[in-house]
Design a protein around this motif. Structure first.
Motif, PDB file in Angstrom:
ATOM      1  N   LEU B  58       0.844  -1.202   0.000  1.00 12.89           N
ATOM      2  CA  LEU B  58       0.000   0.000   0.000  1.00 12.89           C
ATOM      3  C   LEU B  58       0.880   1.255   0.000  1.00 12.89           C
ATOM      4  CD1 LEU B  58      -2.923   0.991   0.087  1.00 12.89           C
ATOM      5  CD2 LEU B  58      -2.936   0.635   2.551  1.00 12.89           C
ATOM      6  N   LEU B  59       1.981   1.197   0.752  1.00 12.34           N
ATOM      7  CA  LEU B  59       2.916   2.321   0.790  1.00 12.34           C
ATOM      8  C   LEU B  59       3.631   2.477  -0.558  1.00 12.34           C
ATOM      9  CD1 LEU B  59       4.073   4.535   2.546  1.00 12.34           C
ATOM     10  CD2 LEU B  59       5.773   2.922   3.401  1.00 12.34           C
ATOM     11  N   PHE B  60       3.999   1.346  -1.179  1.00 11.18           N
ATOM     12  CA  PHE B  60       4.612   1.414  -2.507  1.00 11.18           C
ATOM     13  C   PHE B  60       3.665   2.127  -3.481  1.00 11.18           C
ATOM     14  CE2 PHE B  60       5.547  -0.089  -6.777  1.00 11.18           C
ATOM     15  CZ  PHE B  60       6.905   0.109  -6.845  1.00 11.18           C
ATOM     16  N   ALA B  61       2.384   1.796  -3.410  1.00 11.43           N
ATOM     17  CA  ALA B  61       1.393   2.428  -4.289  1.00 11.43           C
ATOM     18  C   ALA B  61       1.265   3.915  -3.981  1.00 11.43           C
ATOM     19  CB  ALA B  61       0.039   1.739  -4.154  1.00 11.43           C
ATOM     20  N   GLN B  62       1.267   4.260  -2.685  1.00 10.93           N
ATOM     21  CA  GLN B  62       1.154   5.677  -2.309  1.00 10.93           C
ATOM     22  C   GLN B  62       2.342   6.466  -2.860  1.00 10.93           C
ATOM     23  OE1 GLN B  62       2.890   7.810   0.071  1.00 10.93           O
ATOM     24  NE2 GLN B  62       1.388   9.429  -0.339  1.00 10.93           N
TER      25      GLN B  62
END
Lengths: 271, 271
Positions: B58-62
């Motif tokens: 999710l952080l990679f996507a953010q």
């Protein structure tokens, strides 16, 4: 809660400081509201949570980009990023609030002594950026003109829940001249990273606001004849939703005492 | 890896199916490339991971919204959402790939028998949406005209790492007539939820592409005289970054076999 923190005041021209200079001044002990500091650069809200709540909060932000527009995330172990070059998230905000079990525990200018290795920091966009854009485009911002804090209201608009986090949206209200409502929508919709377009225009009762002259947070503003109340999703939403879940530990910026980032306001403008 | 799955084919007009009808047909056993299905509705990539990797992803996507634009997330225990009303993420995609320790294990039309309660599903925007917008605005899309899959390349452009995930960006290339490059930029920049504006225009060598006629994925397309190669961040990036980290278990859609969502393409357009 501790007594009010009284720090040094900055005597120069705060608007002319680079973000890096401003952060240094706060790191060195100045405590001040950041409105007007480092003109042209984005200011941001902070929410710091233990890793255990971090996935749920990141998901809450992904599902609720209007009240919770994420500009950046510092992973556990990280205290700096390109949003605050050579900075330290534990000392570079003028004033912090430390919460334990969802209750305010202390208000301090530095959180290095309570810091933990499992803390994840969420840097969230702030409406200062779009207010600048409104003013530059000739749309008046009443609470600034009236020298007040923006009025904020709990609403009946639900947020999308995520894990342990759920609750109603908090909105800020700005009275806009009827002929400029369309401009206000157009201008703020170009800034999705700082709350974006309004969530509601007109009738406060329709979103559960009993009395537009009695805000839940901030200060009441006079609503001049010929203006329409316009409501934007507000960064107080994630803070209120987080505290509702009573996290064992959390750190936030103190209201009005924001993180000054290296990102220019204009960087968050979409076509 | 299992033999190629051969399912029923749909005999009607796939463009006229509602997203819900299309998902029902795939749930019932039809296996087909989804290009052309449910015209006007957004199609999406799927990456499903154990909860343990979910925060990092999710952080990679953010941090990497261009290669990894998230349209939605199904939390552990959830198999449906407003993106697939009355749907089931475990059966409504025509064909899935199941990975174990980063290696392709099987290709199956239904993953209910390998499903686990700790799986989190990430629904990621796909360039079909902006290609429709390009065509509707009179900008030619060569690989469609040439009846080929879009050419994709590993580049020297780094992504922002997040937790266990890091690696180079994968881009897709479309040759655009020189006079329409500005239009292509303008049109796709209005779709940040489906990769947005190009990451590079012109010189392939500058982003580490040795030979623009030998893509790493997809098929080579002829680059007509008078066109410029234009490169967009590609949804293969997150898949490649995830597999690089060798997650114990993962599920993705099979290439070209997308999730058909209830979101209209136009819903992802910004001003």
């Amino acid at each position: 809660m501790a007594d009010e923190v009284v720090g040094q005041e900055y005597q120069g021209n705060p608007g002319a400081l680079s973000p890096q200079q401003a952060r240094q001044i706060f790191r060195a002990g100045t405590v001040a509201h950041t409105s007007g500091y480092s003109r042209g650069y984005a200011q941001a809200n902070l929410i710091t949570l233990p890793q255990e709540q971090a996935f749920d909060f990141l998901l809450f932000a992904q599902r609720n980009p209007k009240p919770c527009p994420l500009l950046g995330v510092l992973e556990a172990g990280q205290v700096s990023s390109e949003l605050l070059a050579d900075g330290d998230i534990r000392s570079d905000i003028p004033l912090y609030r430390v919460y334990r079990n969802g209750q305010l525990d202390s208000e301090v200018p530095d959180v290095r002594d309570v810091w933990r290795e499992d803390l994840v920091s969420f840097i969230i966009g702030c409406s200062f950026t779009f207010e600048t854009a409104l003013l530059e485009n000739g749309v008046p911002v009443e609470h600034i003109a009236q020298g007040k804090n923006v009025p904020m209201f709990r609403t009946s608009i639900p947020t999308y829940p995520a894990g342990v986090f759920s609750g109603p949206m908090v909105v800020s209200m700005r009275p806009i001249p009827a002929a400029q409502v369309a401009d206000a929508v157009r201008i703020t919709s170009r800034y999705p990273a700082v709350h974006g377009a309004p969530v509601h225009v007109g009738d406060p009762a329709a979103i559960g606001i009993q009395d537009v002259n009695h805000p839940d947070f901030g200060e009441a503003v006079d609503i001049p004849a010929g203006t329409i109340p316009v409501f934007w999703a507000c960064g107080v939403t994630p803070q209120s939703v987080v505290m509702e879940s009573k996290p064992e530990f959390a750190i936030c910026h103190a209201p009005g005492h924001m993180l000054i980032t290296d990102a220019r306001d204009l960087q968050y403008q979409v076509p």
